[in-house]
Enzyme design. Structure first.
Site, mmCIF file in Angstrom:
data_model
loop_
_atom_site.group_PDB
_atom_site.id
_atom_site.type_symbol
_atom_site.label_atom_id
_atom_site.label_comp_id
_atom_site.label_asym_id
_atom_site.label_seq_id
_atom_site.Cartn_x
_atom_site.Cartn_y
_atom_site.Cartn_z
ATOM 1 N N LYS A 93 -0.359 5.292 8.378
ATOM 2 C CA LYS A 93 0.453 5.406 7.148
ATOM 3 C C LYS A 93 -0.473 5.559 5.951
ATOM 4 O O LYS A 93 -0.292 6.437 5.105
ATOM 5 C CB LYS A 93 1.314 4.141 7.005
ATOM 6 N N THR A 97 0.879 -1.175 0.000
ATOM 7 C CA THR A 97 0.000 0.000 0.000
ATOM 8 C C THR A 97 0.912 1.219 0.000
ATOM 9 O O THR A 97 1.604 1.476 0.991
ATOM 10 C CB THR A 97 -0.907 0.024 1.245
ATOM 11 N N LYS A 121 -7.405 1.759 -3.396
ATOM 12 C CA LYS A 121 -7.119 1.363 -2.008
ATOM 13 C C LYS A 121 -7.347 2.555 -1.065
ATOM 14 O O LYS A 121 -7.822 2.405 0.055
ATOM 15 C CB LYS A 121 -5.684 0.840 -1.912
HETATM 16 P P1 NAP Z 1 5.174 -6.521 7.629
HETATM 17 O O1 NAP Z 1 4.732 -7.769 8.275
HETATM 18 O O2 NAP Z 1 5.797 -5.440 8.472
HETATM 19 O O3 NAP Z 1 6.198 -6.928 6.470
HETATM 20 C C1 NAP Z 1 6.883 -5.973 5.730
HETATM 21 C C2 NAP Z 1 7.832 -6.691 4.797
HETATM 22 O O4 NAP Z 1 8.540 -5.725 4.027
HETATM 23 C C3 NAP Z 1 8.902 -7.516 5.516
HETATM 24 O O5 NAP Z 1 9.205 -8.629 4.728
HETATM 25 C C4 NAP Z 1 10.087 -6.541 5.558
HETATM 26 O O6 NAP Z 1 11.330 -7.191 5.662
HETATM 27 C C5 NAP Z 1 9.936 -5.895 4.210
HETATM 28 N N1 NAP Z 1 10.577 -4.582 4.153
HETATM 29 C C6 NAP Z 1 10.172 -3.458 4.802
HETATM 30 N N2 NAP Z 1 11.001 -2.445 4.509
HETATM 31 C C7 NAP Z 1 11.928 -2.926 3.662
HETATM 32 C C8 NAP Z 1 13.035 -2.365 2.990
HETATM 33 N N3 NAP Z 1 13.347 -1.069 3.149
HETATM 34 N N4 NAP Z 1 13.779 -3.163 2.192
HETATM 35 C C9 NAP Z 1 13.456 -4.453 2.035
HETATM 36 N N5 NAP Z 1 12.417 -5.060 2.633
HETATM 37 C C10 NAP Z 1 11.667 -4.301 3.437
HETATM 38 O O7 NAP Z 1 3.992 -5.813 6.809
HETATM 39 P P2 NAP Z 1 2.664 -6.477 6.193
HETATM 40 O O8 NAP Z 1 1.597 -6.483 7.232
HETATM 41 O O9 NAP Z 1 3.007 -7.720 5.471
HETATM 42 O O10 NAP Z 1 2.239 -5.310 5.170
HETATM 43 C C11 NAP Z 1 2.913 -5.153 3.924
HETATM 44 C C12 NAP Z 1 2.134 -4.128 3.069
HETATM 45 O O11 NAP Z 1 0.794 -4.595 2.887
HETATM 46 C C13 NAP Z 1 2.032 -2.738 3.699
HETATM 47 O O12 NAP Z 1 2.099 -1.766 2.694
HETATM 48 C C14 NAP Z 1 0.649 -2.754 4.351
HETATM 49 O O13 NAP Z 1 0.085 -1.447 4.457
HETATM 50 C C15 NAP Z 1 -0.118 -3.603 3.340
HETATM 51 N N6 NAP Z 1 -1.303 -4.279 3.896
HETATM 52 C C16 NAP Z 1 -1.226 -4.931 5.073
HETATM 53 C C17 NAP Z 1 -2.371 -5.565 5.594
HETATM 54 C C18 NAP Z 1 -2.342 -6.295 6.931
HETATM 55 O O14 NAP Z 1 -3.423 -6.646 7.441
HETATM 56 N N7 NAP Z 1 -1.180 -6.563 7.510
HETATM 57 C C19 NAP Z 1 -3.576 -5.503 4.887
HETATM 58 C C20 NAP Z 1 -3.619 -4.847 3.662
HETATM 59 C C21 NAP Z 1 -2.460 -4.235 3.179
HETATM 60 P P3 NAP Z 1 11.938 -7.618 7.093
HETATM 61 O O15 NAP Z 1 11.382 -8.974 7.395
HETATM 62 O O16 NAP Z 1 13.417 -7.630 6.910
HETATM 63 O O17 NAP Z 1 11.499 -6.556 8.089
#
Ligand code: NAP
Length: 288
Positions: free
Chosen positions: A240, A97, A172
């Site tokens: 965010k 997102t 979104k």
């Molecule tokens: P998360 O669990 O915090 O995972 C983030 C991922 O991105 C991890 O693999 C992290 O790697 C990687 N990452 C972050 N910064 C990075 C960087 N600078 N370089 C390389 N890798 C990086 O987040 P998530 O919940 O999966 O969410 C991911 C996206 O989906 C976000 O944009 C969020 O808004 C969206 N989203 C989430 C949900 C939800 O319910 N969680 C629902 C809809 C949309 P590391 O393991 O090394 O930290």
């Protein structure tokens, strides 16, 4: 079956990549924290790459799901970024997102290098990712989308192209605008009912069958009443997203008074210690 890579094995990416493998695609994974990629490979097979560039090499489609605009630029641009490894004619599908601006920027950078970019944020949360029933909102070119859609459907219940680059992110944003106002209304209703001394469980059961019913009421109403806020999408993530929404509204002139005030309410929830509470915790600042 396609040769694909998945960059970012977080709460969302980890199970999304698993669904690709289970559907028979050949999957290479990359995660900044290498241990998570190694764990994924030990559970599901496939291959872990050391950099986004290495992961992207030789793939037909490269998926990403990282945190925000800056994270997305880090995994795509620069010498070790995925864009240096993409093959001509391949497709980069971004599920982060992020802003519509970064989507348009990466779409143009991809086109200059001879491959395609689709912005494809998702809704459905952790449970949607784990069960492979996400909703995917896409922006980009129709012929490219047509090739990617069957592979995207490995982890989705619905996917749709909504217009040119950035349209997925804009959709979104609408999703988040609709959720913000609705959850605040639900929180106020429950809060009011408590002050009035009503049996909230019974109230929600009956009104959810009528015009006030919603997904949030069905799925979060009772737990909001119980003060339980451990159901996925965190307040930090919502802030965010709302900051992306409010930035875009400043650009396109949309008037979003309710969204702006709910963003401030979420800031209060963060101050109460609720950064990792889910978005239904708006009620906590009313009930305190
Ligand atoms: P998360 O669990 O915090 O995972 C983030 C991922 O991105 C991890 O693999 C992290 O790697 C990687 N990452 C972050 N910064 C990075 C960087 N600078 N370089 C390389 N890798 C990086 O987040 P998530 O919940 O999966 O969410 C991911 C996206 O989906 C976000 O944009 C969020 O808004 C969206 N989203 C989430 C949900 C939800 O319910 N969680 C629902 C809809 C949309 P590391 O393991 O090394 O930290």
């Amino acid at each position: 079956m396609a040769k694909v890579a998945f960059l970012g094995l977080g709460v969302m990416g980890y199970p999304m990549a698993r669904h690709l493998k289970e559907k028979g695609h050949e999957v290479t994974v990359y995660n900044r924290t290498r241990a998570k990629a190694d764990k994924w490979v030990s559970e599901h097979g496939g291959r872990a790459a050391g950099t986004p560039r290495e992961a992207a090499q030789g793939q037909e489609i490269v998926f990403a799901c990282v945190g925000n605009d800056d994270d997305l630029r880090q995994v795509t641009l620069g010498p070790d970024g995925a864009f240096e490894g993409m093959s001509a004619g391949s497709i980069f599908v971004d599920h982060t997102t992020a802003s519509a601006e970064v989507a348009r920027e990466l779409y143009a950078a991809a086109r200059d290098k001879g491959f395609a970019f689709i912005d494809a944020p998702v809704s459905g949360g952790q449970a949607g990712a784990e069960n492979g029933v996400l909703t995917v909102m896409c922006g980009g070119d129709a012929e490219v989308y047509a090739k990617a859609e069957p592979v995207i459907m490995s982890f989705a219940r619905a996917s749709r192209l909504l217009g040119p680059a950035g349209s997925g992110q804009l959709t979104k944003m609408i999703n988040q605008i609709c959720i913000a106002g609705l959850v605040q209304g639900l929180a106020e209703g429950i809060h009011f009912g408590k002050k009035a001394g009503l049996d909230i469980e019974a109230v929600l059961e009956v009104i959810s069958k009528g015009a006030a019913g919603s997904w949030q009421m069905e799925n979060r109403g009772q737990t909001m009443n119980q003060g339980k806020f451990d159901f996925g999408f965190a307040v930090d993530w919502m802030r965010k997203d709302l900051s992306i929404v409010l930035d875009e509204a400043r650009k396109n002139g949309a008037s979003l008074p309710v969204t702006a005030i709910v963003d401030q309410f979420y800031a209060e929830v963060q101050k109460m210690g609720g950064k990792r509470w889910d978005t239904s915790s708006l009620i906590a600042r009313l009930d305190k």
